[in-house]
Write an enzyme that holds these catalytic residues in place. Structure first.
Site, PDB file in Angstrom:
ATOM      1  N   ARG A  74     -41.484 -79.753 -21.230  1.00 16.70           N
ATOM      2  CA  ARG A  74     -40.249 -79.114 -21.888  1.00 16.70           C
ATOM      3  C   ARG A  74     -39.262 -79.007 -21.216  1.00 16.70           C
ATOM      4  O   ARG A  74     -38.935 -77.856 -20.608  1.00 16.70           O
ATOM      5  CB  ARG A  74     -40.708 -77.776 -22.501  1.00 16.70           C
ATOM      6  N   GLU A 144     -47.475 -75.540 -38.318  1.00 18.48           N
ATOM      7  CA  GLU A 144     -47.283 -76.679 -37.793  1.00 18.48           C
ATOM      8  C   GLU A 144     -48.397 -77.497 -37.354  1.00 18.48           C
ATOM      9  O   GLU A 144     -48.493 -78.867 -37.487  1.00 18.48           O
ATOM     10  CB  GLU A 144     -46.243 -76.692 -36.576  1.00 18.48           C
TER      11      GLU A 144
END
Length: 257
Positions: A74, A144
């Protein structure tokens, strides 16, 4: 190269009355955004950037078995295709988690699209919003994961998703931001499948104040409600859209509700 992409974006802005077509949008991408929005096309997703809020009004993406890969890094940074006046920079998020309880939440999920060679584009701040930690790590994350499950043994070869923010009440401001922005009050997500002409959908809305322990199933709504609250037409070229958009319950069992 940067100048070339920016020139393309300005053309898209000027002619935004026409449908935006993308492989991530099976019936054209959502319409109804401001004419000044900037549409970004990338392999993992397509999004419509709003210069006023500094976030995407919608992000569309396709999930398939070969798009999923976890464990990706990330490395958040500003979107190189956007002028700095249209988006935030990493420093704008300084102190956000400690002071207002938000994470840098992906709109197009990293875990669902990490297999793309340019997966780092998922970490551009054009695809990120300040999302309350309880929501981001709780029911939104579980939803998700369940959507990924539709193509991981759930019987579907591909799933199309559209997601975006709502601005219905004041939630917070990023304490470290040095430019005007609007933090979303909530989020919507619409899931679409089409198997041999059999269209199934599911739609959800969750506010930033949604508790971490909340069951995402209790936040199912109709696509009509999403469109009314977001001010968008999500499937502008879908034949028989009115029938599909006013119903709920489809894909409910597949998502584990």
């Amino acid at each position: 190269m940067r100048k070339f992409f920016l020139a393309v974006s300005l053309v898209l802005t000027s002619f935004s009355v026409f449908a935006v077509n993308s492989s991530h949008c099976p019936h054209s991408c959502p319409s109804g955004t401001p004419s000044s929005n900037f549409v970004v096309f990338r392999a993992p997703y397509t999004l419509s950037n709003n210069a006023t809020t500094k976030f995407a009004d919608w992000v569309a993406y396709r999930i398939a078995p070969d798009t999923i890969q976890g464990g990706r890094s990330r490395n958040f940074r500003a979107d190189p295709l956007l002028f700095s006046s249209r988006t935030l920079e990493p420093d704008d998020y300084t102190g956000a988690h400690a002071q207002i309880g938000t994470d840098r939440g992906h709109q197009a999920p990293l875990a669902s699209l990490g297999a793309f060679s340019d997966f780092q584009a998922l970490n551009y701040l054009s695809n990120i919003t300040p999302q309350a930690s309880g929501l981001n790590q709780g029911p939104w994350n579980i939803l998700e994961s369940r959507v990924r499950g539709l193509v991981q043994g759930g019987g579907f070869n591909e799933v199309f998703v559209q997601t975006g923010p709502l601005y219905e009440f004041f939630f917070a401001e990023l304490p470290g931001a040095n430019e005007r922005h609007t933090v979303p009050s909530g989020y919507w997500k619409v899931i679409y499948t089409n198997v041999n002409g059999n269209i199934q959908t599911a739609a959800f809305i969750m506010e930033q104040t949604t508790p971490r322990s909340s069951n995402f199933c209790f936040h199912q709504v109709t696509i009509d409600e999403v469109e009314a609250r977001a001010g968008l037409n999500l499937f502008p070229n879908l034949s028989g859209a009115s029938t599909v958009e006013r119903r709920t319950g489809f894909l409910r069992n597949d998502l584990g509700c």
